[in-house]
Design an enzyme around this catalytic site. Sequence first.
Site, PDB file in Angstrom:
ATOM      1  N   HIS A  49      10.891   9.341  -4.504  1.00  0.00           N
ATOM      2  CA  HIS A  49      12.319   9.049  -4.464  1.00  0.00           C
ATOM      3  C   HIS A  49      13.091  10.180  -3.799  1.00  0.00           C
ATOM      4  O   HIS A  49      14.018   9.942  -3.041  1.00  0.00           O
ATOM      5  CB  HIS A  49      12.856   8.833  -5.884  1.00  0.00           C
ATOM      6  CG  HIS A  49      12.373   7.569  -6.520  1.00  0.00           C
ATOM      7  ND1 HIS A  49      13.064   6.940  -7.529  1.00  0.00           N
ATOM      8  CD2 HIS A  49      11.280   6.811  -6.304  1.00  0.00           C
ATOM      9  CE1 HIS A  49      12.413   5.845  -7.909  1.00  0.00           C
ATOM     10  NE2 HIS A  49      11.321   5.761  -7.172  1.00  0.00           N
ATOM     11  N   GLN A  68       1.694  13.143   2.479  1.00  0.00           N
ATOM     12  CA  GLN A  68       1.301  11.973   3.259  1.00  0.00           C
ATOM     13  C   GLN A  68       1.700  12.094   4.718  1.00  0.00           C
ATOM     14  O   GLN A  68       0.926  11.764   5.611  1.00  0.00           O
ATOM     15  CB  GLN A  68       1.955  10.723   2.648  1.00  0.00           C
ATOM     16  CG  GLN A  68       1.644   9.435   3.394  1.00  0.00           C
ATOM     17  CD  GLN A  68       2.241   8.224   2.693  1.00  0.00           C
ATOM     18  OE1 GLN A  68       2.331   8.190   1.472  1.00  0.00           O
ATOM     19  NE2 GLN A  68       2.673   7.246   3.449  1.00  0.00           N
TER      20      GLN A  68
END
Length: 318
Positions: free
Chosen positions: A27, A309
Amino acid sequence: MENNEKKASASSKLAHCLVLSYPVQSHINPLLQFSKRLEHKGIKVTLVTTYFISKSLHRDPSSSNSIALETISDGYDEGGYAQAESDQAYVDRFWQIGVQTFTELVERMNDVDCIVIYHHVNKGLIKLPLTGDQVLLPGLPPLDPQDTPSFINTPASYPAFFDKIVTRQFSNIDKADWILCNNFYELEKEVTEWLGKHWLLRTIGPTLPSKYLDKQIEDDKEYGFNIFEPNIESGMKWLNDRANGSVVYVSVGRVATLKIEELEELAWGLKASDKYFLWAVRESEQSKLPENFSNETSQKGFVVNWCPQLGVLAHEAT
Protein backbone atom coordinates in the site's frame (compact mmCIF):
# COMPACT_ATOMS: atom_id res chain seq x y z
CA MET A 1 -0.98 47.41 -1.27
CA GLU A 2 -1.37 45.13 1.73
CA ASN A 3 -4.51 43.52 0.31
CA ASN A 4 -2.79 42.87 -3.03
CA GLU A 5 0.10 41.17 -1.22
CA LYS A 6 -2.33 38.96 0.69
CA LYS A 7 -4.09 38.00 -2.54
CA ALA A 8 -0.77 37.19 -4.22
CA SER A 9 0.28 35.12 -1.24
CA ALA A 10 -3.01 33.20 -1.24
CA SER A 11 -2.88 32.54 -4.98
CA SER A 12 0.70 31.22 -4.76
CA LYS A 13 -0.10 28.81 -1.91
CA LEU A 14 0.36 25.20 -2.92
CA ALA A 15 -2.61 22.91 -2.50
CA HIS A 16 -1.79 20.42 0.26
CA CYS A 17 -2.76 16.78 -0.15
CA LEU A 18 -2.54 14.36 2.77
CA VAL A 19 -2.08 10.74 1.64
CA LEU A 20 -2.83 8.01 4.19
CA SER A 21 -1.51 4.49 3.70
CA TYR A 22 -2.42 1.31 5.52
CA PRO A 23 0.89 0.12 7.04
CA VAL A 24 1.90 -2.58 4.58
CA GLN A 25 4.48 -2.50 1.78
CA SER A 26 1.99 -3.09 -1.04
CA HIS A 27 0.00 0.00 0.00
CA ILE A 28 2.81 2.38 0.85
CA ASN A 29 4.65 1.96 -2.45
CA PRO A 30 1.73 2.65 -4.84
CA LEU A 31 0.72 5.69 -2.78
CA LEU A 32 4.28 6.97 -2.80
CA GLN A 33 4.36 6.75 -6.60
CA PHE A 34 1.02 8.55 -6.83
CA SER A 35 2.31 11.19 -4.39
CA LYS A 36 5.37 11.83 -6.57
CA ARG A 37 3.06 12.43 -9.53
CA LEU A 38 1.02 14.94 -7.56
CA GLU A 39 4.18 16.70 -6.38
CA HIS A 40 5.42 16.86 -9.98
CA LYS A 41 2.21 18.73 -10.83
CA GLY A 42 2.96 21.38 -8.21
CA ILE A 43 0.96 20.00 -5.28
CA LYS A 44 2.35 19.79 -1.77
CA VAL A 45 2.08 16.18 -0.60
CA THR A 46 2.49 14.57 2.81
CA LEU A 47 2.52 10.79 3.06
CA VAL A 48 1.16 9.41 6.34
CA THR A 49 1.90 6.02 7.89
CA THR A 50 2.21 4.59 11.39
CA TYR A 51 4.94 5.53 13.82
CA PHE A 52 6.35 2.00 13.96
CA ILE A 53 6.45 1.64 10.17
CA SER A 54 8.18 5.01 9.83
CA LYS A 55 10.99 3.70 12.04
CA SER A 56 11.22 0.54 9.96
CA LEU A 57 11.38 2.16 6.54
CA HIS A 58 14.61 1.73 4.63
CA ARG A 59 15.06 4.65 2.23
CA ASP A 60 16.93 4.03 -0.98
CA PRO A 61 19.98 6.34 -0.82
CA SER A 62 19.87 6.85 -4.60
CA SER A 63 16.21 7.92 -4.58
CA SER A 64 15.36 11.52 -5.44
CA ASN A 65 12.10 11.25 -3.49
CA SER A 66 11.36 14.37 -1.43
CA ILE A 67 7.85 13.54 -0.24
CA ALA A 68 7.29 14.64 3.36
CA LEU A 69 6.44 11.88 5.84
CA GLU A 70 4.16 12.21 8.88
CA THR A 71 3.11 9.57 11.38
CA ILE A 72 0.05 8.45 13.32
CA SER A 73 -0.28 5.81 16.01
CA ASP A 74 -1.83 2.40 15.45
CA GLY A 75 -1.75 1.68 19.17
CA TYR A 76 1.33 -0.52 18.78
CA ASP A 77 4.15 1.98 18.45
CA GLU A 78 6.87 -0.35 19.70
CA GLY A 79 6.22 -3.43 17.56
CA GLY A 80 3.51 -2.65 15.05
CA TYR A 81 1.48 -5.56 13.72
CA ALA A 82 3.76 -8.15 15.36
CA GLN A 83 3.08 -6.62 18.78
CA ALA A 84 -0.68 -7.17 18.53
CA GLU A 85 -2.30 -10.10 20.28
CA SER A 86 -4.16 -11.11 17.11
CA ASP A 87 -5.26 -9.86 13.69
CA GLN A 88 -8.55 -8.77 15.24
CA ALA A 89 -6.81 -6.89 18.04
CA TYR A 90 -4.60 -4.99 15.60
CA VAL A 91 -7.39 -4.01 13.24
CA ASP A 92 -9.71 -2.97 16.09
CA ARG A 93 -7.04 -0.78 17.64
CA PHE A 94 -5.93 0.66 14.32
CA TRP A 95 -9.50 1.78 13.59
CA GLN A 96 -9.77 3.32 17.04
CA ILE A 97 -6.36 4.86 17.71
CA GLY A 98 -5.46 5.39 14.06
CA VAL A 99 -8.59 7.38 13.27
CA GLN A 100 -8.15 9.46 16.40
CA THR A 101 -4.49 10.33 15.79
CA PHE A 102 -5.06 10.94 12.07
CA THR A 103 -7.84 13.41 12.93
CA GLU A 104 -5.49 15.15 15.35
CA LEU A 105 -2.82 15.34 12.64
CA VAL A 106 -5.21 16.96 10.15
CA GLU A 107 -6.30 19.51 12.76
CA ARG A 108 -2.72 20.25 13.75
CA MET A 109 -1.51 20.79 10.17
CA ASN A 110 -4.38 23.21 9.52
CA ASP A 111 -3.65 23.56 5.80
CA VAL A 112 -4.94 20.30 4.31
CA ASP A 113 -6.98 20.76 1.13
CA CYS A 114 -7.63 17.12 0.27
CA ILE A 115 -7.13 13.64 1.70
CA VAL A 116 -6.37 10.45 -0.22
CA ILE A 117 -6.91 7.19 1.66
CA TYR A 118 -5.83 3.84 0.26
CA HIS A 119 -8.51 1.19 0.52
CA HIS A 120 -8.80 -2.43 -0.63
CA VAL A 121 -10.84 -1.57 -3.73
CA ASN A 122 -8.93 -4.24 -5.66
CA LYS A 123 -10.49 -6.90 -3.43
CA GLY A 124 -13.60 -6.61 -5.58
CA LEU A 125 -16.35 -6.01 -3.00
CA ILE A 126 -18.19 -3.23 -4.84
CA LYS A 127 -21.80 -4.47 -4.99
CA LEU A 128 -20.83 -7.41 -7.20
CA PRO A 129 -23.87 -8.95 -8.94
CA LEU A 130 -24.26 -12.65 -8.11
CA THR A 131 -25.78 -15.47 -10.17
CA GLY A 132 -26.01 -18.74 -8.30
CA ASP A 133 -22.52 -19.49 -7.01
CA GLN A 134 -20.76 -17.20 -9.48
CA VAL A 135 -19.75 -13.57 -9.43
CA LEU A 136 -20.63 -11.58 -12.54
CA LEU A 137 -18.96 -8.30 -13.39
CA PRO A 138 -19.36 -6.63 -16.80
CA GLY A 139 -16.26 -7.12 -18.91
CA LEU A 140 -15.05 -10.19 -17.02
CA PRO A 141 -15.86 -13.88 -17.45
CA PRO A 142 -17.99 -15.46 -14.67
CA LEU A 143 -15.88 -15.94 -11.55
CA ASP A 144 -16.22 -19.06 -9.43
CA PRO A 145 -15.63 -18.70 -5.67
CA GLN A 146 -12.10 -20.11 -5.95
CA ASP A 147 -11.29 -17.39 -8.51
CA THR A 148 -11.82 -14.64 -5.93
CA PRO A 149 -9.47 -13.66 -3.09
CA SER A 150 -9.72 -15.65 0.13
CA PHE A 151 -11.04 -12.50 1.82
CA ILE A 152 -14.22 -13.15 -0.20
CA ASN A 153 -14.55 -16.88 -0.85
CA THR A 154 -13.52 -17.86 2.67
CA PRO A 155 -14.34 -14.90 4.95
CA ALA A 156 -13.38 -16.89 8.04
CA SER A 157 -9.77 -17.12 6.81
CA TYR A 158 -9.14 -13.44 7.62
CA PRO A 159 -12.19 -12.42 9.70
CA ALA A 160 -10.69 -9.23 11.12
CA PHE A 161 -9.66 -7.89 7.72
CA PHE A 162 -12.93 -8.95 6.09
CA ASP A 163 -15.05 -7.14 8.66
CA LYS A 164 -13.14 -3.92 9.27
CA ILE A 165 -11.11 -3.40 6.11
CA VAL A 166 -12.77 -5.16 3.19
CA THR A 167 -16.44 -4.61 4.04
CA ARG A 168 -16.78 -1.50 6.22
CA GLN A 169 -14.55 0.62 4.03
CA PHE A 170 -17.45 0.97 1.59
CA SER A 171 -19.93 2.20 4.21
CA ASN A 172 -19.31 5.85 3.23
CA ILE A 173 -18.02 5.39 -0.30
CA ASP A 174 -20.77 7.64 -1.70
CA LYS A 175 -19.36 10.57 0.30
CA ALA A 176 -16.01 10.44 -1.49
CA ASP A 177 -15.35 13.11 -4.12
CA TRP A 178 -13.42 10.64 -6.28
CA ILE A 179 -12.62 6.94 -6.31
CA LEU A 180 -9.05 6.40 -7.54
CA CYS A 181 -8.24 2.88 -8.68
CA ASN A 182 -4.73 1.44 -8.81
CA ASN A 183 -5.26 0.03 -12.28
CA PHE A 184 -5.14 1.35 -15.83
CA TYR A 185 -8.01 1.85 -18.21
CA GLU A 186 -6.63 -0.12 -21.15
CA LEU A 187 -6.33 -3.25 -19.01
CA GLU A 188 -10.01 -3.44 -18.01
CA LYS A 189 -12.00 -0.98 -20.10
CA GLU A 190 -15.42 -2.60 -19.63
CA VAL A 191 -15.08 -2.97 -15.86
CA THR A 192 -13.76 0.57 -15.46
CA GLU A 193 -16.60 2.04 -17.51
CA TRP A 194 -19.21 0.04 -15.57
CA LEU A 195 -17.83 1.22 -12.22
CA GLY A 196 -17.67 4.76 -13.61
CA LYS A 197 -21.45 4.74 -13.97
CA HIS A 198 -21.81 4.41 -10.20
CA TRP A 199 -19.00 6.64 -8.90
CA LEU A 200 -16.63 9.35 -10.08
CA LEU A 201 -13.88 6.83 -10.72
CA ARG A 202 -10.48 7.34 -12.31
CA THR A 203 -7.72 4.81 -12.89
CA ILE A 204 -4.30 6.07 -11.80
CA GLY A 205 -2.09 3.05 -12.53
CA PRO A 206 0.20 1.47 -13.10
CA THR A 207 1.80 3.11 -10.06
CA LEU A 208 5.45 2.67 -10.96
CA PRO A 209 8.42 5.05 -11.01
CA SER A 210 8.39 7.33 -14.04
CA LYS A 211 11.46 5.69 -15.59
CA TYR A 212 9.41 2.59 -16.41
CA LEU A 213 6.43 4.50 -17.83
CA ASP A 214 6.52 7.97 -19.37
CA LYS A 215 9.89 9.31 -18.10
CA GLN A 216 8.27 12.65 -17.20
CA ILE A 217 9.97 12.82 -13.79
CA GLU A 218 13.73 12.97 -14.14
CA ASP A 219 15.73 10.36 -12.19
CA ASP A 220 12.56 8.75 -10.81
CA LYS A 221 13.59 5.11 -10.95
CA GLU A 222 13.26 3.83 -7.37
CA TYR A 223 10.33 3.08 -5.11
CA GLY A 224 12.15 4.84 -2.28
CA PHE A 225 10.79 2.96 0.74
CA ASN A 226 11.12 -0.63 1.93
CA ILE A 227 9.61 -1.91 5.16
CA PHE A 228 11.94 -4.93 5.13
CA GLU A 229 15.70 -4.73 4.85
CA PRO A 230 15.97 -5.55 1.15
CA ASN A 231 18.31 -8.39 0.21
CA ILE A 232 19.35 -6.53 -2.93
CA GLU A 233 23.04 -7.29 -3.23
CA SER A 234 22.85 -11.07 -2.89
CA GLY A 235 19.65 -11.26 -4.94
CA MET A 236 21.04 -9.20 -7.79
CA LYS A 237 24.32 -11.10 -7.73
CA TRP A 238 22.43 -14.37 -8.04
CA LEU A 239 20.32 -12.98 -10.90
CA ASN A 240 23.42 -11.79 -12.75
CA ASP A 241 24.41 -15.42 -13.27
CA ARG A 242 21.07 -16.24 -14.94
CA ALA A 243 19.95 -15.39 -18.47
CA ASN A 244 17.40 -12.59 -18.87
CA GLY A 245 13.85 -13.87 -18.66
CA SER A 246 14.84 -17.25 -17.22
CA VAL A 247 13.87 -16.72 -13.55
CA VAL A 248 10.46 -17.04 -11.89
CA TYR A 249 9.94 -14.50 -9.10
CA VAL A 250 7.60 -15.67 -6.29
CA SER A 251 6.20 -13.65 -3.37
CA VAL A 252 2.90 -13.78 -1.48
CA GLY A 253 3.42 -10.45 0.25
CA ARG A 254 3.41 -9.46 3.89
CA VAL A 255 -0.14 -10.21 5.04
CA ALA A 256 -1.05 -13.60 3.57
CA THR A 257 -0.25 -16.56 5.80
CA LEU A 258 -0.06 -19.90 4.01
CA LYS A 259 -0.77 -23.22 5.67
CA ILE A 260 2.19 -25.58 5.89
CA GLU A 261 0.72 -27.85 3.22
CA GLU A 262 0.16 -24.87 0.91
CA LEU A 263 3.73 -23.66 1.27
CA GLU A 264 5.03 -27.20 0.78
CA GLU A 265 2.95 -27.64 -2.37
CA LEU A 266 4.36 -24.39 -3.75
CA ALA A 267 7.87 -25.50 -2.80
CA TRP A 268 7.59 -28.88 -4.50
CA GLY A 269 6.06 -27.26 -7.57
CA LEU A 270 9.03 -24.92 -7.89
CA LYS A 271 11.46 -27.75 -7.30
CA ALA A 272 9.80 -29.92 -9.97
CA SER A 273 9.72 -27.11 -12.54
CA ASP A 274 12.45 -26.61 -15.10
CA LYS A 275 12.84 -22.94 -14.16
CA TYR A 276 15.19 -21.00 -11.98
CA PHE A 277 13.30 -19.24 -9.18
CA LEU A 278 13.83 -16.41 -6.73
CA TRP A 279 11.43 -16.87 -3.83
CA ALA A 280 10.79 -14.16 -1.23
CA VAL A 281 9.65 -15.93 1.95
CA ARG A 282 9.12 -13.88 5.10
CA GLU A 283 11.39 -14.93 7.95
CA SER A 284 8.35 -15.85 10.05
CA GLU A 285 7.22 -18.26 7.31
CA GLN A 286 10.53 -19.95 6.49
CA SER A 287 10.08 -22.59 9.20
CA LYS A 288 7.20 -23.99 7.12
CA LEU A 289 9.47 -24.82 4.19
CA PRO A 290 10.24 -28.52 3.64
CA GLU A 291 13.34 -29.67 5.50
CA ASN A 292 16.56 -28.99 3.57
CA PHE A 293 14.57 -27.36 0.76
CA SER A 294 17.02 -24.48 0.28
CA ASN A 295 20.00 -26.84 0.15
CA GLU A 296 18.33 -29.29 -2.23
CA THR A 297 17.34 -26.53 -4.65
CA SER A 298 20.44 -24.35 -4.36
CA GLN A 299 21.43 -25.02 -7.99
CA LYS A 300 18.19 -23.62 -9.41
CA GLY A 301 16.54 -21.64 -6.64
CA PHE A 302 17.29 -18.83 -4.22
CA VAL A 303 15.18 -18.17 -1.10
CA VAL A 304 15.41 -14.71 0.49
CA ASN A 305 13.60 -12.92 3.28
CA TRP A 306 12.69 -10.02 1.00
CA CYS A 307 13.79 -8.70 -2.38
CA PRO A 308 12.06 -5.70 -4.01
CA GLN A 309 9.83 -6.79 -6.84
CA LEU A 310 10.69 -3.82 -9.03
CA GLY A 311 14.41 -4.51 -8.74
CA VAL A 312 13.88 -8.09 -9.83
CA LEU A 313 11.49 -7.41 -12.70
CA ALA A 314 13.62 -4.55 -14.06
CA HIS A 315 16.87 -6.49 -13.69
CA GLU A 316 19.03 -7.27 -16.68
CA ALA A 317 21.93 -9.65 -16.39
CA THR A 318 25.35 -8.03 -16.64
